[in-house]
Enzyme design. Sequence first.
Site, short mmCIF file in Angstrom:
data_model
loop_
_atom_site.label_atom_id
_atom_site.label_comp_id
_atom_site.label_asym_id
_atom_site.label_seq_id
_atom_site.Cartn_x
_atom_site.Cartn_y
_atom_site.Cartn_z
N GLY A 44 1.24 -1.26 0.45
CA GLY A 44 -0.04 0.03 -0.35
C GLY A 44 1.06 0.94 0.06
CB SER A 45 -0.19 5.18 0.73
OG SER A 45 -0.96 4.52 1.50
CD GLU A 55 6.93 -5.88 -2.12
OE1 GLU A 55 6.58 -4.67 -2.53
OE2 GLU A 55 8.01 -6.75 -1.94
CG LEU A 56 5.82 0.98 1.39
CD1 LEU A 56 6.68 1.19 2.33
CD2 LEU A 56 4.99 0.91 1.81
CB CYS A 103 3.11 0.24 -7.42
SG CYS A 103 3.25 -1.69 -8.00
CD GLU A 154 2.15 5.78 -5.13
OE1 GLU A 154 2.09 6.00 -4.03
OE2 GLU A 154 3.02 4.72 -6.25
P1 NDP Z 1 -3.49 2.07 1.18
O1 NDP Z 1 -1.98 2.51 1.86
O2 NDP Z 1 -4.73 3.54 1.63
O3 NDP Z 1 -4.44 1.42 2.14
C1 NDP Z 1 -3.67 -0.07 1.53
C2 NDP Z 1 -4.14 -1.29 2.77
O4 NDP Z 1 -3.98 -0.47 3.96
C3 NDP Z 1 -6.00 -1.05 2.25
O5 NDP Z 1 -6.41 -2.18 2.61
C4 NDP Z 1 -5.85 -0.03 3.87
O6 NDP Z 1 -7.12 -0.35 4.45
C5 NDP Z 1 -5.10 -0.31 5.22
N1 NDP Z 1 -4.86 0.37 6.00
C6 NDP Z 1 -5.15 1.78 6.04
N2 NDP Z 1 -4.60 2.55 7.44
C7 NDP Z 1 -4.10 1.21 7.93
C8 NDP Z 1 -3.46 0.89 8.84
N3 NDP Z 1 -3.64 2.49 9.92
N4 NDP Z 1 -3.54 -0.16 9.78
C9 NDP Z 1 -2.95 -1.35 8.67
N5 NDP Z 1 -3.81 -1.61 7.61
C10 NDP Z 1 -3.90 0.02 7.38
O7 NDP Z 1 -3.23 2.14 -0.21
P2 NDP Z 1 -4.52 2.04 -1.57
O8 NDP Z 1 -4.91 0.88 -1.07
O9 NDP Z 1 -4.67 3.44 -1.75
O10 NDP Z 1 -3.53 1.32 -2.80
C11 NDP Z 1 -2.30 1.91 -3.30
C12 NDP Z 1 -0.94 2.12 -3.42
O11 NDP Z 1 -0.62 1.38 -3.19
C13 NDP Z 1 0.27 2.92 -3.89
O12 NDP Z 1 0.62 4.44 -3.10
C14 NDP Z 1 0.80 1.68 -4.84
O13 NDP Z 1 1.97 2.97 -5.32
C15 NDP Z 1 0.88 1.20 -3.05
N6 NDP Z 1 1.00 -0.50 -3.85
C16 NDP Z 1 2.69 -0.43 -4.25
C17 NDP Z 1 2.72 -2.62 -4.94
C18 NDP Z 1 4.21 -3.02 -4.55
O14 NDP Z 1 4.16 -4.49 -4.98
N7 NDP Z 1 4.83 -1.90 -4.16
C19 NDP Z 1 1.32 -2.69 -5.79
C20 NDP Z 1 0.40 -1.96 -5.23
C21 NDP Z 1 0.06 -0.98 -5.30
P3 NDP Z 1 -9.21 0.48 4.03
O15 NDP Z 1 -8.52 0.06 3.42
O16 NDP Z 1 -9.84 -0.04 5.02
O17 NDP Z 1 -8.01 1.97 4.08
#
Ligand code: NDP
Length: 459
Positions: free
Chosen positions: A213-214, A233-234, A267, A361
């Site tokens: 995620g982010s 993996e950010l 990503c 990003e």
């Molecule tokens: P987010 O970081 O917003 O969310 C990712 C996950 O984390 C979701 O399931 C979210 O839940 C959960 N989450 C949010 N806050 C918390 C917390 N405090 N504690 C634990 N879990 C939490 O990302 P996006 O879904 O918007 O995805 C986009 C991002 O992912 C981009 O930055 C992209 O680059 C990255 N990404 C990286 C990849 C890689 O392999 N490096 C591949 C694909 C994407 P909820 O949805 O309920 O908020």
Amino acid sequence: MAENLKVFNPYEGSVIAEIDQDTPSSVAAKLSLARTGLIKMRDLTQQRRAEILNKAADLVSKYAEEFTQILVMEVGKTIREARSEVARCQNTLRLSAVEAIKLRGQEVAFSAAGHPNKQGFYKLVPCGVVAAITPFNFPLNLAAHKIGPAIAAGCSVILKPASATPLSGIKLAETLYDAGLPAETLQVVIGPGSTVGNALVESPIPRMVTFTGSKTVGEEITRHAGIKKIALELGSNSAVVILSDADLERAAKRIRIGGYCLAGQVCISTQRVYVEEEVYQPFLDLLVSEVSTLKTGNPLDESTELGPMIEGKQIERILSWIDEAKTAGAEVIMEGKREGTVLGPWILAKVPEDQKLIKMEAFAPLVVVNPVKDLEDAICKVNDTCYGLQGAVFTKDLKKAFRACDGIDAGGVLVNEVPTFRVDLMPYGGMKGSGLGREGPAYAIREMTEEKLYLFDLS
Ligand code: NDP
């Protein structure tokens, strides 16, 4: 009782599902169940775990059309992108099955330390319960990248899919149960990351948190996880360098895909393009002619290449970043038209290096093309960021290609290919703010196992 979660179709804005959300007590119950799942896992031989993973891959193939429709409906992927993710998910599960079979430790040579009467070895044992938290953009294959190696390793898993796109992860879990996986060994929790996700991260039960995620949420997780293994993996703002000897046509064709697939919400989307001054204008002309042929619209239409963004507010965000860049002197080469949640492709040029479009990003269908003096100037600019997931260079000069590979700080550097290229067996992951650890089943399984030493004194 928590309120139901509504899942929306990003293209039409309609509600496609309403599902139960977890509460703190149901999360705690599922965590306890996952712990008992570890005992169940001990009864499954490596061969049996591989069989389950291969059977699940067969079932994903059998129900490929259903999985595809779910991805189109919940993510807004074009039907072609959705099919590709479903095919990749099967591959990820099969690669994980291979790792289940290959898993083994090694002899420890105590004699080399002057202890001839001691013999021993280490086994690779499952690290324990794995909390897997996934993002909205590849909700099926990225769940498979965590669940597959975890099962191969003998771990039990709790999956927390993104709230916007939970349906494909739920279906993947059901498919694994149908393939023979005991229910205790895989649980899905639904609900907001800040509460349900954080409850997994803070709980003492998981031994590992694997998160995609982010960067912001990744940082939050590291603050709360305590003593656990962490894989992150950010995000990224991936860059490609185009040198004057490059095949400009190929580069433009590949960036047409790398910059705009999944509306740039990848990503490793190609965000920054640095072009040597002498070929800057000819390359820009080629890119414009390639990108102007992209067909935008309804993701269910077989011919659509650029579908909707996940939600309208992401369009407002990127348009405000574009406005800031324009005020700072950036040139708009191509302006993407907005229709509902579909944003057409943008190309901006000569964007000052301090702008958000460069530093952060973008995660939108947008590519920035800036001129550079030479390769060294390009490497400096590519590296002047907190991210480092994948980078790329287009050149026919082997020496310069090696220099770019050595000089670019990223988990992967690709030559004559966009940074957006990924197949599932690659070691994949970031340097700097793009993360920790590597995915790809052969690499993820290393993170999900621990060396356990067995020593025998024979004197
Ligand atoms: P987010 O970081 O917003 O969310 C990712 C996950 O984390 C979701 O399931 C979210 O839940 C959960 N989450 C949010 N806050 C918390 C917390 N405090 N504690 C634990 N879990 C939490 O990302 P996006 O879904 O918007 O995805 C986009 C991002 O992912 C981009 O930055 C992209 O680059 C990255 N990404 C990286 C990849 C890689 O392999 N490096 C591949 C694909 C994407 P909820 O949805 O309920 O908020």
